[in-house]
Design a protein around this motif. Structure first.
Motif, mmCIF file in Angstrom:
data_model
loop_
_atom_site.group_PDB
_atom_site.id
_atom_site.type_symbol
_atom_site.label_atom_id
_atom_site.label_comp_id
_atom_site.label_asym_id
_atom_site.label_seq_id
_atom_site.Cartn_x
_atom_site.Cartn_y
_atom_site.Cartn_z
ATOM 1 N N SER A 27 12.889 13.002 7.853
ATOM 2 C CA SER A 27 12.965 11.565 7.629
ATOM 3 C C SER A 27 13.092 10.810 8.954
ATOM 4 O O SER A 27 14.040 11.033 9.707
ATOM 5 C CB SER A 27 14.176 11.333 6.722
ATOM 6 N N HIS B 61 22.116 11.132 -1.923
ATOM 7 C CA HIS B 61 22.047 10.315 -0.714
ATOM 8 C C HIS B 61 21.432 8.961 -1.055
ATOM 9 O O HIS B 61 20.812 8.799 -2.110
ATOM 10 C CB HIS B 61 21.221 11.018 0.364
ATOM 11 N N TYR C 5 12.373 -1.605 4.170
ATOM 12 C CA TYR C 5 13.602 -2.307 3.814
ATOM 13 C C TYR C 5 13.643 -3.640 4.518
ATOM 14 O O TYR C 5 13.384 -3.720 5.717
ATOM 15 C CB TYR C 5 14.826 -1.505 4.286
HETATM 16 C C1 MD6 Z 1 15.756 6.215 3.843
HETATM 17 N N1 MD6 Z 1 15.737 8.297 2.759
HETATM 18 O O1 MD6 Z 1 16.312 6.695 4.808
HETATM 19 C C2 MD6 Z 1 15.720 6.925 2.535
HETATM 20 N N2 MD6 Z 1 15.686 11.492 1.268
HETATM 21 O O2 MD6 Z 1 15.212 5.127 3.863
HETATM 22 C C3 MD6 Z 1 15.790 9.199 1.795
HETATM 23 O O3 MD6 Z 1 15.835 8.922 0.620
HETATM 24 C C4 MD6 Z 1 15.840 10.593 2.198
HETATM 25 O O4 MD6 Z 1 16.205 10.077 4.506
HETATM 26 C C5 MD6 Z 1 15.761 12.791 1.564
HETATM 27 C C6 MD6 Z 1 15.988 13.221 2.842
HETATM 28 C C7 MD6 Z 1 16.133 12.316 3.838
HETATM 29 C C8 MD6 Z 1 16.066 10.973 3.537
#
Ligand code: MD6
Ligand code: FE
Length: 205
Positions: A137, A179, A114
């Motif tokens: 994550s 999310h 990002y």
């Molecule tokens: C992020 N995370 O934190 C994107 N998906 O950049 C996710 O899309 C995500 O953090 C499933 C479980 C945990 C996550």
């Protein structure tokens, strides 16, 4: 020791869990990106995602006009995704065990990058075969606001600040919760510079 924060049934944040390993994790990300570069993928609807992605492990998550799925090869290079670094596996297993999911064995790691303004709109992670396994994550570099909703898209999400070294473990009753990530604020972090890196370890097969 990491501080444990429950954010929902089956969803946990381990605050600072990976702080001491953040530099090793980031070095591994840079080595992966040298072989399988970050890129903006296209959604099935034809929109370019603002977040840049790459993968490591036996399987990598991709999206293009044909859909969302896991593939063994990087479509950009035609090669297998780089192997999962041992430090990812080791920390992923430790973090998931600490959150109550013993026996987690990821075969895939999606790496998100990002920059200022990058966002990830609300979604469910549902391309994995086995929703019994959690997702683990890791956040590195710039802080972000994680949006944690419910089983339906219309459910207004909670805003959860995530900093470098925080780990979110996500499974059980929350496994299919919607999310996303709010637009990243411009800043500079000593580890990553002007970006945030997120690693999501999954059991895809
Ligand atoms: C992020 N995370 O934190 C994107 N998906 O950049 C996710 O899309 C995500 O953090 C499933 C479980 C945990 C996550
Ligand atoms: Fe996700």
């Amino acid at each position: 020791m990491a501080r444990i924060e429950r954010i929902g049934e089956g969803a946990t944040v381990l605050r600072g869990f990976a702080i001491e390993d953040a530099a090793r994790l980031f070095d591994a990300v840079c080595a992966i990106a040298a072989v399988a570069p970050f890129r903006r993928m296209v959604t099935p609807g034809g929109f370019e995602m603002s977040v840049q992605m790459t993968n490591c492990g036996a399987l990598g998550w991709i999206t293009d006009r044909k859909g969302y799925r896991y593939e063994r090869r990087d479509p950009e290079t035609g090669e297998n995704w780089p192997p999962m670094p041992a430090v990812f596996l080791e920390l992923g297993k430790r973090a998931s065990a600490e959150a109550g999911f013993a026996g987690f064995f990821p075969d895939s790691c999606l790496i998100n990058r990002y920059e200022a303004g990058t966002l990830l709109s609300l979604h469910q992670d549902r391309n994995e075969r086995d929703f019994g396994a959690p997702i683990v994550s890791f956040s590195l570099g710039l802080a972000a606001v994680f949006l944690f909703g419910g089983a339906e898209r219309s459910h207004r999400p909670r805003r959860i600040p995530l900093e470098s070294g925080d780990v979110v473990i996500w499974g059980g009753a929350s496994r299919l919760a919607f999310h996303g990530v709010a637009p990243l604020s411009a800043s500079v972090h000593p580890l990553t510079g002007d970006c945030r890196i997120n690693l999501t370890l999954r059991k895809a097969l």
